[in-house]
Design a protein around this motif. Structure first.
Motif, PDB file in Angstrom:
ATOM      1  N   ALA A 123       0.845  -1.198   0.000  1.00 60.02           N
ATOM      2  CA  ALA A 123       0.000   0.000   0.000  1.00 60.02           C
ATOM      3  C   ALA A 123       0.878   1.245   0.000  1.00 60.02           C
ATOM      4  CB  ALA A 123      -0.927   0.008   1.215  1.00 60.02           C
ATOM      5  N   ILE A 124       0.278   2.343  -0.399  1.00 61.08           N
ATOM      6  CA  ILE A 124       0.971   3.631  -0.416  1.00 61.08           C
ATOM      7  C   ILE A 124       0.128   4.659   0.329  1.00 61.08           C
ATOM      8  CG2 ILE A 124      -0.062   4.321  -2.626  1.00 61.08           C
ATOM      9  CD1 ILE A 124       2.580   5.750  -3.280  1.00 61.08           C
ATOM     10  N   THR A 125       0.786   5.522   1.067  1.00 61.02           N
ATOM     11  CA  THR A 125       0.117   6.640   1.734  1.00 61.02           C
ATOM     12  C   THR A 125       0.737   7.939   1.220  1.00 61.02           C
ATOM     13  OG1 THR A 125      -0.323   5.323   3.717  1.00 61.02           O
ATOM     14  CG2 THR A 125      -0.444   7.729   3.938  1.00 61.02           C
ATOM     15  N   ILE A 126      -0.125   8.837   0.744  1.00 54.99           N
ATOM     16  CA  ILE A 126       0.326  10.114   0.191  1.00 54.99           C
ATOM     17  C   ILE A 126      -0.307  11.235   1.010  1.00 54.99           C
ATOM     18  CG2 ILE A 126       0.484  11.543  -1.876  1.00 54.99           C
ATOM     19  CD1 ILE A 126      -0.317   8.879  -3.409  1.00 54.99           C
ATOM     20  N   THR A 127       0.508  12.124   1.512  1.00 57.44           N
ATOM     21  CA  THR A 127       0.024  13.248   2.308  1.00 57.44           C
ATOM     22  C   THR A 127       0.355  14.552   1.582  1.00 57.44           C
ATOM     23  OG1 THR A 127       0.477  11.982   4.315  1.00 57.44           O
ATOM     24  CG2 THR A 127       0.074  14.343   4.580  1.00 57.44           C
ATOM     25  N   ALA A 128      -0.623  15.445   1.505  1.00 60.71           N
ATOM     26  CA  ALA A 128      -0.450  16.708   0.787  1.00 60.71           C
ATOM     27  C   ALA A 128      -0.365  17.877   1.757  1.00 60.71           C
ATOM     28  CB  ALA A 128      -1.610  16.934  -0.182  1.00 60.71           C
ATOM     29  N   GLN A 129       0.496  18.822   1.425  1.00 58.31           N
ATOM     30  CA  GLN A 129       0.609  20.048   2.213  1.00 58.31           C
ATOM     31  C   GLN A 129       0.906  21.203   1.264  1.00 58.31           C
ATOM     32  OE1 GLN A 129       3.469  19.897   5.384  1.00 58.31           O
ATOM     33  NE2 GLN A 129       3.339  22.075   5.840  1.00 58.31           N
ATOM     34  N   GLU A 130       0.211  22.314   1.477  1.00 52.39           N
ATOM     35  CA  GLU A 130       0.456  23.484   0.642  1.00 52.39           C
ATOM     36  C   GLU A 130       1.779  24.120   1.032  1.00 52.39           C
ATOM     37  OE1 GLU A 130      -1.700  27.682  -0.708  1.00 52.39           O
ATOM     38  OE2 GLU A 130      -2.601  26.436   0.829  1.00 52.39           O
ATOM     39  N   LEU A 131       2.585  24.453   0.025  1.00 49.03           N
ATOM     40  CA  LEU A 131       3.891  25.060   0.295  1.00 49.03           C
ATOM     41  C   LEU A 131       3.788  26.578   0.245  1.00 49.03           C
ATOM     42  CD1 LEU A 131       6.600  22.930  -1.510  1.00 49.03           C
ATOM     43  CD2 LEU A 131       6.181  23.170   0.923  1.00 49.03           C
ATOM     44  N   SER A 132       3.143  27.133   1.217  1.00 42.36           N
ATOM     45  CA  SER A 132       3.096  28.593   1.305  1.00 42.36           C
ATOM     46  C   SER A 132       2.849  28.978   2.755  1.00 42.36           C
ATOM     47  CB  SER A 132       1.992  29.168   0.413  1.00 42.36           C
ATOM     48  OG  SER A 132       0.725  28.788   0.887  1.00 42.36           O
ATOM     49  N   ASP A 133       3.449  30.069   3.155  1.00 46.11           N
ATOM     50  CA  ASP A 133       3.248  30.585   4.508  1.00 46.11           C
ATOM     51  C   ASP A 133       2.166  31.654   4.418  1.00 46.11           C
ATOM     52  OD1 ASP A 133       3.335  31.707   7.021  1.00 46.11           O
ATOM     53  OD2 ASP A 133       5.518  31.633   7.167  1.00 46.11           O
ATOM     54  N   ASN A 134       0.953  31.305   4.852  1.00 45.34           N
ATOM     55  CA  ASN A 134      -0.158  32.254   4.722  1.00 45.34           C
ATOM     56  C   ASN A 134      -0.435  33.008   6.019  1.00 45.34           C
ATOM     57  OD1 ASN A 134      -1.318  30.310   6.296  1.00 45.34           O
ATOM     58  ND2 ASN A 134      -2.634  29.474   4.689  1.00 45.34           N
ATOM     59  N   ARG A 135       0.549  33.007   6.921  1.00 43.43           N
ATOM     60  CA  ARG A 135       0.341  33.746   8.166  1.00 43.43           C
ATOM     61  C   ARG A 135       0.449  35.258   7.920  1.00 43.43           C
ATOM     62  NH1 ARG A 135       4.886  31.136  11.821  1.00 43.43           N
ATOM     63  NH2 ARG A 135       5.906  31.232   9.773  1.00 43.43           N
ATOM     64  N   ILE A 136      -0.380  35.998   8.601  1.00 42.24           N
ATOM     65  CA  ILE A 136      -0.325  37.455   8.534  1.00 42.24           C
ATOM     66  C   ILE A 136      -0.210  37.992   9.952  1.00 42.24           C
ATOM     67  CG2 ILE A 136      -1.548  37.724   6.340  1.00 42.24           C
ATOM     68  CD1 ILE A 136      -4.115  38.172   7.876  1.00 42.24           C
ATOM     69  N   ILE A 137       0.467  39.140  10.092  1.00 43.83           N
ATOM     70  CA  ILE A 137       0.663  39.740  11.415  1.00 43.83           C
ATOM     71  C   ILE A 137       0.014  41.114  11.422  1.00 43.83           C
ATOM     72  CG2 ILE A 137       2.950  40.616  10.750  1.00 43.83           C
ATOM     73  CD1 ILE A 137       3.781  40.162  13.713  1.00 43.83           C
ATOM     74  N   THR A 138      -0.785  41.372  12.444  1.00 45.87           N
ATOM     75  CA  THR A 138      -1.459  42.660  12.592  1.00 45.87           C
ATOM     76  C   THR A 138      -0.902  43.364  13.824  1.00 45.87           C
ATOM     77  OG1 THR A 138      -3.473  41.786  11.573  1.00 45.87           O
ATOM     78  CG2 THR A 138      -3.688  43.817  12.850  1.00 45.87           C
ATOM     79  N   LEU A 139      -0.376  44.575  13.618  1.00 47.36           N
ATOM     80  CA  LEU A 139       0.273  45.327  14.691  1.00 47.36           C
ATOM     81  C   LEU A 139      -0.480  46.626  14.958  1.00 47.36           C
ATOM     82  CD1 LEU A 139       3.984  44.942  13.480  1.00 47.36           C
ATOM     83  CD2 LEU A 139       2.798  43.554  15.207  1.00 47.36           C
ATOM     84  N   THR A 140      -0.621  46.947  16.232  1.00 45.02           N
ATOM     85  CA  THR A 140      -1.202  48.227  16.651  1.00 45.02           C
ATOM     86  C   THR A 140      -0.140  48.962  17.462  1.00 45.02           C
ATOM     87  OG1 THR A 140      -3.395  47.216  16.761  1.00 45.02           O
ATOM     88  CG2 THR A 140      -3.110  49.334  17.871  1.00 45.02           C
ATOM     89  N   MET A 141       0.270  50.141  16.987  1.00 46.61           N
ATOM     90  CA  MET A 141       1.411  50.817  17.585  1.00 46.61           C
ATOM     91  C   MET A 141       1.129  52.297  17.845  1.00 46.61           C
ATOM     92  SD  MET A 141       4.500  49.057  15.392  1.00 46.61           S
ATOM     93  CE  MET A 141       5.665  49.158  16.756  1.00 46.61           C
ATOM     94  N   CYS A 142       1.849  52.832  18.813  1.00 46.07           N
ATOM     95  CA  CYS A 142       1.768  54.265  19.105  1.00 46.07           C
ATOM     96  C   CYS A 142       3.132  54.725  19.636  1.00 46.07           C
ATOM     97  CB  CYS A 142       0.657  54.563  20.110  1.00 46.07           C
ATOM     98  SG  CYS A 142       0.881  53.828  21.740  1.00 46.07           S
ATOM     99  N   GLY A 143       3.305  56.019  19.758  1.00 48.86           N
ATOM    100  CA  GLY A 143       4.558  56.559  20.267  1.00 48.86           C
ATOM    101  C   GLY A 143       4.312  57.464  21.466  1.00 48.86           C
ATOM    102  N   ARG A 144       5.376  57.685  22.251  1.00 46.54           N
ATOM    103  CA  ARG A 144       5.248  58.563  23.418  1.00 46.54           C
ATOM    104  C   ARG A 144       6.512  59.400  23.552  1.00 46.54           C
ATOM    105  NH1 ARG A 144       4.525  54.922  27.515  1.00 46.54           N
ATOM    106  NH2 ARG A 144       6.692  55.036  28.270  1.00 46.54           N
TER     107      ARG A 144
END
Length: 563
Positions: free
Chosen positions: A159-180
């Motif tokens: 038997a054969i087992t085939i596993t698929a995975q998308e080759l892309s990093d789809n993470r996004i980062i959301t930043l909220t910033m201020c200064g003082r």
């Protein structure tokens, strides 16, 4: 002896096995799978179990070869390493292929027992093979299947087992910033601060990846939250250095440097659950002064990393594409017994209706695990009382209108033709509302589990345009898309109006569709084109429609991978 052998070794003789394969340019430089319009790259991991033992003194030394179908010929794409003396190999070498949703991408995985110092496959013992489409693999995410010998019989218990995975990093980062208390740079005012984010390349050089908006005349700026792909900000490496520069904006382009600091995504990720992270904004030139402390403070109020899910994320997460066909049986098609009829099945066993069903169905059927598809007709008189119906099962089983695969739809279509009377009018809304009722039930889903696709094949102008527009506007709120293929040579201007590519579709009530869910193409544009061209055209927008709906509903894939 090493457990893994990445090269074809020179060890034992073996019985040659002739196979109709074409040798590609080698395991590392094989051709890309599919010529263009690549959605993304997919990585396929392969392992074997209970492989045939072809060696006398030891166990088999298996390796796996991946082929893809090019115009009916199997062409090699890549090979794994060889697993020494192992009937249950887990191969370390992965296969990378380009994924095209709108194409049938046939793949063959063949296992061999390495026997000679040769790249020619007939020099090695054949252990079995498995053939499928890439669509089947990604829709199952993990596929376990028996291996088959050249004579069609099972390769033992192999038997054969085939596993698929998308080759892309789809993470996004959301930043909220201020200064003082940033440094004052303007003679007649305060400062007009903005931030620049730079990532460090492998060569040590800095490259700008994001710039915030300018906040006018303040030393305590509050910038709007902003989102950046993680791959852009740090190449997906959360420990990679990030330099943040603060400037005072000047209209003449000579922006004044306020200060800078370095950080990483790992450090910024500490800003969560109300915990703020502060960074001293430092101007290196001022550090020489004993009284200098900093040029202000940059405050990271929140840092949130999420995923910008792709179509393949939803499919790999278990989303099923529920496929329904609606077929026009109105009198304008002509009697199916006459060669001039659009429903006439020619000696080759085809017509434009069947060609459209095959073109779309053979793609979509890979994304529904049970492959049971409702097939409905409209515009015909049905026995025994010969009443007109705009929503009937073409297998004449209203409680179970499902057909098994595309072959089942084709069979039911051919069988029903002699038993119905073509009539009219051409009403779309009943079939659209029929599928919408099922899609409406899927509104209860808390993950992206189901999406409905309705294929309508018709020869003419819609009779119930107002009702159809209203039905589409309502369906746009549901996990549902509509593909319309116009057969014959009628004027399809009204159909193109339903395809809201140029302007948003409106109901007769004035309500506007929340998204475009209709794709219309006239079959005549593809009569002389390769058969796969029709599928590429009508299915081109479906991945985007699927992801757009699930994102609007804030639904994640059913089986998400951990961060």
């Amino acid at each position: 002896m090493p457990f893994w052998d990445s090269n074809l070794g020179c060890r034992r003789g073996g019985t040659p096995f002739s196979m109709a394969y074409t040798l590609g340019s080698g395991p590392d430089v094989g051709p890309a799978l599919g010529p263009q319009h690549c959605v993304t790259k997919v990585e396929l991991s392969v392992c074997g179990a209970n492989l045939l033992d072809r060696d006398v003194a030891s166990k088999s030394d298996p390796f796996c070869v991946l082929f893809h179908d090019v115009d009916g010929n199997w062409v090699e794409l890549a090979r794994t390493e060889t697993a020494i003396n192992n009937l249950n190999p887990v191969f370390g070498v992965k296969f990378q292929v380009d994924y095209h949703f709108e194409e049938v991408q046939k793949l063959k995985f063949a296992m061999f027992d390495e026997d000679k110092c040769s790249s020619q496959l007939y020099e090695h013992d054949f252990l079995g093979e498995f053939t499928c489409t890439l669509g089947v693999i990604v829709s199952n995410k993990k596929l376990h299947r028996p291996l088959i010998l050249a004579n069609g019989k099972p390769a033992g218990k192999g038997a054969i087992t085939i596993t698929a995975q998308e080759l892309s990093d789809n993470r996004i980062i959301t930043l909220t910033m201020c200064g003082r208390k940033l440094d004052k740079k303007d003679f007649f005012g305060k400062s007009d601060p903005y931030l620049e984010f730079h990532k460090q390349g492998d060569d040590g050089k800095w490259m700008m990846v994001h710039r915030t908006e300018v906040i006018k005349n303040t030393l305590d700026p509050v910038w709007k939250p902003f989102t950046v792909p993680l791959i852009s900000l740090c190449n997906g490496d959360v420990d990679r250095n990030i330099k943040v520069l603060c400037y005072d904006y000047d209209n003449d382009g000579g922006h004044d440097f306020i200060g800078e600091f370095q950080t990483s995504v790992t450090k910024m990720s500490e800003a969560e659950n109300g915990v703020e992270v502060e960074f001293e904004c430092i101007n290196p030139k001022k550090q020489k002064k004993k009284s200098y402390k900093n040029s202000g403070i940059i405050i990271l109020k929140s840092c949130k990393i999420t995923r910008d899910y792709s179509f393949l994320d939803y499919i790999l997460g278990g989303c099923q594409l529920m496929f329904t066909v609606g077929i026009d049986f109105t009198a304008s098609n002509g009697s199916p017994r006459e060669p001039s009829s659009l429903h006439y099945i020619n000696p080759m066993g085809s017509n434009e209706y069947l060609s459209a069903i095959w073109a779309v169905g053979q793609i979509i059927q890979d994304y529904d695990t049970d492959k049971m598809f409702p097939a409905l007709g409209f515009g015909a008189q049905l026995p025994p009382d010969w009443k007109v119906s705009h929503e009937f099962a073409i297998n004449f089983n209203p409680t179970n209108p499902f057909c098994s695969g595309v072959e089942g739809i084709v069979q039911a279509y051919s069988n029903c033709l002699p038993h119905i009377r073509f009539y009219g009018p051409t009403n779309f809304s009943p079939i659209i509302n029929h599928v919408a009722r099922f899609a409406n039930q899927a509104l209860q889903q808390d993950t992206a589990a189901q999406y409905f696709t309705l294929l309508i094949i018709t020869d003419g102008v819609i009779s119930d345009m107002d009702e159809t527009r209203h039905a589409i506007v309502q369906a746009a709120k549901l996990p549902m898309s509509i593909i319309i293929i116009g057969v014959g040579n009628a004027d399809f201007t009204a159909m193109e109006f339903l395809d809201g590519d140029s302007s948003a579709l409106r109901s007769y009530t004035g309500e506007e569709a929340v998204r475009d869910i209709v794709q219309f193409v006239p079959f005549r544009d593809f009569r002389n084109a390769p058969k796969e061209t029709l599928a590429k055209s009508v299915l081109a927008e479906l991945p985007q429609q699927v992801t757009q709906y699930f994102k609007q509903r804030n639904l994640s894939p059913s089986n998400t991978m951990p961060e």
